[in-house]
Design a protein around this motif. Structure first.
Motif, PDB file in Angstrom:
ATOM      1  N   ASP A 366       0.812  -1.218   0.000  1.00  0.00           N
ATOM      2  CA  ASP A 366       0.000   0.000   0.000  1.00  0.00           C
ATOM      3  C   ASP A 366       0.843   1.265   0.000  1.00  0.00           C
ATOM      4  O   ASP A 366       0.430   2.278  -0.563  1.00  0.00           O
ATOM      5  CB  ASP A 366      -0.940  -0.001   1.212  1.00  0.00           C
ATOM      6  N   THR A 367       2.007   1.229   0.645  1.00  0.00           N
ATOM      7  CA  THR A 367       2.892   2.396   0.664  1.00  0.00           C
ATOM      8  C   THR A 367       4.310   1.949   0.356  1.00  0.00           C
ATOM      9  O   THR A 367       4.671   0.772   0.568  1.00  0.00           O
ATOM     10  CB  THR A 367       2.885   3.088   2.035  1.00  0.00           C
ATOM     11  N   LEU A 368       5.123   2.890  -0.103  1.00  0.00           N
ATOM     12  CA  LEU A 368       6.509   2.558  -0.414  1.00  0.00           C
ATOM     13  C   LEU A 368       7.263   2.139   0.844  1.00  0.00           C
ATOM     14  O   LEU A 368       8.103   1.229   0.801  1.00  0.00           O
ATOM     15  CB  LEU A 368       7.199   3.751  -1.088  1.00  0.00           C
ATOM     16  N   ASP A 369       6.976   2.793   1.956  1.00  0.00           N
ATOM     17  CA  ASP A 369       7.617   2.401   3.215  1.00  0.00           C
ATOM     18  C   ASP A 369       7.315   0.954   3.564  1.00  0.00           C
ATOM     19  O   ASP A 369       8.174   0.236   4.086  1.00  0.00           O
ATOM     20  CB  ASP A 369       7.151   3.319   4.351  1.00  0.00           C
ATOM     21  N   GLU A 370       6.098   0.520   3.265  1.00  0.00           N
ATOM     22  CA  GLU A 370       5.717  -0.871   3.513  1.00  0.00           C
ATOM     23  C   GLU A 370       6.536  -1.820   2.638  1.00  0.00           C
ATOM     24  O   GLU A 370       6.999  -2.868   3.095  1.00  0.00           O
ATOM     25  CB  GLU A 370       4.231  -1.043   3.233  1.00  0.00           C
ATOM     26  N   ALA A 371       6.735  -1.452   1.376  1.00  0.00           N
ATOM     27  CA  ALA A 371       7.528  -2.289   0.466  1.00  0.00           C
ATOM     28  C   ALA A 371       8.976  -2.368   0.923  1.00  0.00           C
ATOM     29  O   ALA A 371       9.593  -3.441   0.921  1.00  0.00           O
ATOM     30  CB  ALA A 371       7.446  -1.730  -0.954  1.00  0.00           C
ATOM     31  N   ILE A 372       9.531  -1.223   1.332  1.00  0.00           N
ATOM     32  CA  ILE A 372      10.917  -1.208   1.808  1.00  0.00           C
ATOM     33  C   ILE A 372      11.059  -2.053   3.068  1.00  0.00           C
ATOM     34  O   ILE A 372      12.016  -2.830   3.211  1.00  0.00           O
ATOM     35  CB  ILE A 372      11.370   0.246   2.056  1.00  0.00           C
ATOM     36  N   ALA A 373      10.106  -1.940   3.979  1.00  0.00           N
ATOM     37  CA  ALA A 373      10.150  -2.726   5.210  1.00  0.00           C
ATOM     38  C   ALA A 373      10.066  -4.213   4.907  1.00  0.00           C
ATOM     39  O   ALA A 373      10.739  -5.032   5.550  1.00  0.00           O
ATOM     40  CB  ALA A 373       9.016  -2.306   6.138  1.00  0.00           C
ATOM     41  N   TYR A 374       9.250  -4.574   3.922  1.00  0.00           N
ATOM     42  CA  TYR A 374       9.112  -5.989   3.548  1.00  0.00           C
ATOM     43  C   TYR A 374      10.461  -6.564   3.112  1.00  0.00           C
ATOM     44  O   TYR A 374      10.849  -7.670   3.503  1.00  0.00           O
ATOM     45  CB  TYR A 374       8.083  -6.126   2.424  1.00  0.00           C
ATOM     46  N   ILE A 375      11.192  -5.794   2.328  1.00  0.00           N
ATOM     47  CA  ILE A 375      12.510  -6.252   1.862  1.00  0.00           C
ATOM     48  C   ILE A 375      13.491  -6.333   3.027  1.00  0.00           C
ATOM     49  O   ILE A 375      14.239  -7.310   3.179  1.00  0.00           O
ATOM     50  CB  ILE A 375      13.035  -5.296   0.769  1.00  0.00           C
ATOM     51  N   ASN A 376      13.491  -5.322   3.870  1.00  0.00           N
ATOM     52  CA  ASN A 376      14.477  -5.251   4.949  1.00  0.00           C
ATOM     53  C   ASN A 376      14.232  -6.256   6.067  1.00  0.00           C
ATOM     54  O   ASN A 376      15.136  -6.525   6.858  1.00  0.00           O
ATOM     55  CB  ASN A 376      14.517  -3.832   5.524  1.00  0.00           C
ATOM     56  N   ALA A 393      11.148   8.625  -4.993  1.00  0.00           N
ATOM     57  CA  ALA A 393      10.876   7.246  -4.562  1.00  0.00           C
ATOM     58  C   ALA A 393      12.076   6.356  -4.854  1.00  0.00           C
ATOM     59  O   ALA A 393      12.447   5.494  -4.043  1.00  0.00           O
ATOM     60  CB  ALA A 393       9.624   6.718  -5.258  1.00  0.00           C
ATOM     61  N   LYS A 394      12.684   6.557  -6.007  1.00  0.00           N
ATOM     62  CA  LYS A 394      13.876   5.775  -6.360  1.00  0.00           C
ATOM     63  C   LYS A 394      14.976   5.981  -5.329  1.00  0.00           C
ATOM     64  O   LYS A 394      15.601   5.008  -4.871  1.00  0.00           O
ATOM     65  CB  LYS A 394      14.373   6.185  -7.745  1.00  0.00           C
ATOM     66  N   GLU A 395      15.222   7.220  -4.936  1.00  0.00           N
ATOM     67  CA  GLU A 395      16.272   7.504  -3.960  1.00  0.00           C
ATOM     68  C   GLU A 395      15.943   6.895  -2.598  1.00  0.00           C
ATOM     69  O   GLU A 395      16.835   6.432  -1.889  1.00  0.00           O
ATOM     70  CB  GLU A 395      16.481   9.012  -3.837  1.00  0.00           C
ATOM     71  N   ARG A 396      14.678   6.888  -2.226  1.00  0.00           N
ATOM     72  CA  ARG A 396      14.281   6.269  -0.961  1.00  0.00           C
ATOM     73  C   ARG A 396      14.592   4.780  -0.971  1.00  0.00           C
ATOM     74  O   ARG A 396      15.042   4.218   0.026  1.00  0.00           O
ATOM     75  CB  ARG A 396      12.797   6.509  -0.692  1.00  0.00           C
ATOM     76  N   VAL A 397      14.350   4.135  -2.086  1.00  0.00           N
ATOM     77  CA  VAL A 397      14.644   2.702  -2.189  1.00  0.00           C
ATOM     78  C   VAL A 397      16.147   2.462  -2.173  1.00  0.00           C
ATOM     79  O   VAL A 397      16.650   1.574  -1.467  1.00  0.00           O
ATOM     80  CB  VAL A 397      14.008   2.116  -3.464  1.00  0.00           C
ATOM     81  N   LEU A 398      16.912   3.265  -2.922  1.00  0.00           N
ATOM     82  CA  LEU A 398      18.360   3.079  -2.989  1.00  0.00           C
ATOM     83  C   LEU A 398      19.019   3.287  -1.631  1.00  0.00           C
ATOM     84  O   LEU A 398      19.935   2.553  -1.252  1.00  0.00           O
ATOM     85  CB  LEU A 398      18.970   4.028  -4.017  1.00  0.00           C
TER      86      LEU A 398
END
Length: 479
Positions: A366-376, A393-398
């Motif tokens: 639902d949110t980019l933070d959620e996707a990043i947390a899932y990976i981490n 958004a790209k920089e947040r992921v990198l």
């Protein structure tokens, strides 16, 4: 270089045979500890000529081992990258070999210092079956460029290729330069237990742990490339018409039997239906007529085909939606047609193990933070892919994730660049090779200090008097 099998190759005991070959190579290295540029360049040139002359036989053998693997795939993923790596190394070799002057603190002057790059000695290389030529010879390029000797252990799952490689190497190199050791698990165990000066292993995380344990007994440094679950993030800003063809290509190249293949896709929840529709359309475009399409690679073995089947069935049994993206499966020819899974539980094997096949779980977010947390929350992946147009958004992921390597708005391509180090992090491995990174991994950077005829160190010689106390105060203040 008569290509004849050495009597050493006929020794029945794998450990004895490997020890004998290793002793031969170490003796040859001791006779020329730091080979000249001319010698290293000659070895690389011979390797390049070998790959060129044997490429058709390599492709035929690899296809035989897989059941079907298009020659185009082998040329693209095995032949071309290796030859590019050789050309790159030969072009850069003089610069890589050059000693480097370093500055000294004022307390060390007027001495001078340099760092010398020297070979380690004998390098062992263990390659897997999925890209048997590339993942064997790419590390070998670094080993030869750095001035080392090398022993190669191909996978027992590619016996036809292993036989051709052994013949090609025997016709190209003397046994004390490069040699191939073939055989099954017993040979692999003996090989990884040998006291190499460095060991490079590419394979699964589970086997990588065992390799690291075996090498540790000899204090052998190890480079481990272990794969893992590499995510692909489809950002909210993504354009599916651009992203999906690239994602499908990277996922289905070699039928997903790729260590850096996208293992699962994180997709905005409200766009999953459109994503699945785009996947179906693109799979049909790239691989029409499955399972009969000759451009589609077979699964390496019946055991692996059965494993992929079990992964899908377990996910289905636990509530996942199974979406057949194209065609049916052909167990006799080991053709596993692409499948997407929606809603697979994190507890299923398909979500906890590296898939290594044409199965793509889709994870909604639902949110980019959620996707990043899932990976981490999971083991650090060998690769990470991001698709989208939003630069923030790209920089947040990198900056918010850790991975062995990243490709933005495409897949796999970071692996093909010789100036980019290739390697994992955490459970996906450690150490790196390719280009100068590979040269350095297989070299000893030896610091050398040359003292001047004039040196103030003598004022610190005993007996310690006022001068020594004054010097210590000076060093403490300005050192």
């Amino acid at each position: 270089m008569d290509g004849q099998v050495s009597p050493k190759a006929e020794i029945a005991d794998p450990a004895a045979r490997i020890a004998s070959l290793l002793a031969t190579q170490k003796a040859a290295w001791a006779a020329d500890v730091t080979p000249s540029h001319a010698i290293r360049d000659d070895r690389l040139a011979r390797l390049d000529r070998m790959v060129d002359a044997w490429q058709e036989r390599f492709a035929v053998a690899i296809s035989e081992d897989f059941g079907n693997r298009p020659a185009v795939v082998t040329t693209l993923t095995d032949i071309v990258p290796v030859r590019a790596a050789i050309r790159h190394a030969r072009k850069q070799l003089k610069r890589w070999m050059r000693s480097r002057r370093v500055s000294l603190a004022w307390t060390g002057k007027p001495a001078s210092a340099v760092i010398l790059r020297q070979p380690l000695g004998v390098v062992g290389i263990v390659a897997p079956w999925n890209y048997p030529l590339n993942l064997m010879l790419s590390p070998l390029v670094g080993a030869l460029a750095a001035g080392n000797r090398a022993m190669l252990k191909p996978s027992e799952l590619t016996p036809a290729f292993s036989e051709v490689l052994a013949k090609a190497i025997a016709e190209t190199f003397s046994e004390d330069e490069v040699v191939v050791v073939t055989g099954g698990p017993e040979v692999a165990t003996a090989f990884t237990s040998a006291p190499f000066d460095h060991l490079i292993f590419t394979g699964s995380t589970a086997v990588g742990r065992k390799v690291a344990e075996a090498a540790a007994k000899n204090l052998t440094p190890v480079t481990l490339e272990l794969g893992g679950k590499s995510p692909a993030i489809l950002d909210a800003s993504v354009q599916f018409d651009k992203a999906v063809p690239r994602l499908v290509w990277g996922k289905l190249l070699n039928s997903g039997q790729t260590c850096v293949a996208p293992d699962y896709a994180l997709v905005p929840r409200e766009r999953i239906a459109d994503f699945v529709a785009a996947l179906k359309e693109e799979v049909a475009r790239q691989y029409p007529g499955l399972p009969a399409n000759a451009d589609y690679t077979s699964i390496i073995s019946p055991r692996h085909f059965s494993r992929l089947t079990r992964l899908v069935e377990e996910a289905r049994d636990r509530g996942a939606e199974v979406v057949e993206l194209a065609g049916s499966h052909d167990g006799e020819r080991r053709v596993f047609s692409p499948v997407a899974l929606i809603g697979a539980s994190d507890e299923t094997a398909v979500m906890s193990e590296e898939i290594f096949g044409p199965i793509l779980p889709i994870v909604p977010y639902d949110t980019l933070d959620e996707a990043i947390a899932y990976i981490n929350q999971r083991d650090r992946p060998l690769a990470l892919y991001w698709f989208g147009e939003d630069k923030a958004a790209k920089e947040r992921v990198l900056t918010g994730t850790i991975a062995g390597g990243v490709t933005i708005n495409d897949t796999i391509l970071h692996l093909a660049q010789d100036d980019l180090p290739f390697g994992g992090v955490g459970a996906s491995g450690y150490g790196a090779y390719h280009g100068e990174a590979g040269f350095l991994a297989l070299s000893k950077e030896k610091p050398v200090l040359k003292q001047s005829a004039i040196s103030g160190v003598k004022f610190l010689y005993p007996p310690y008097g006022r001068m020594a106390q004054w010097m210590l105060k000076l060093l403490g203040r300005f050192g």
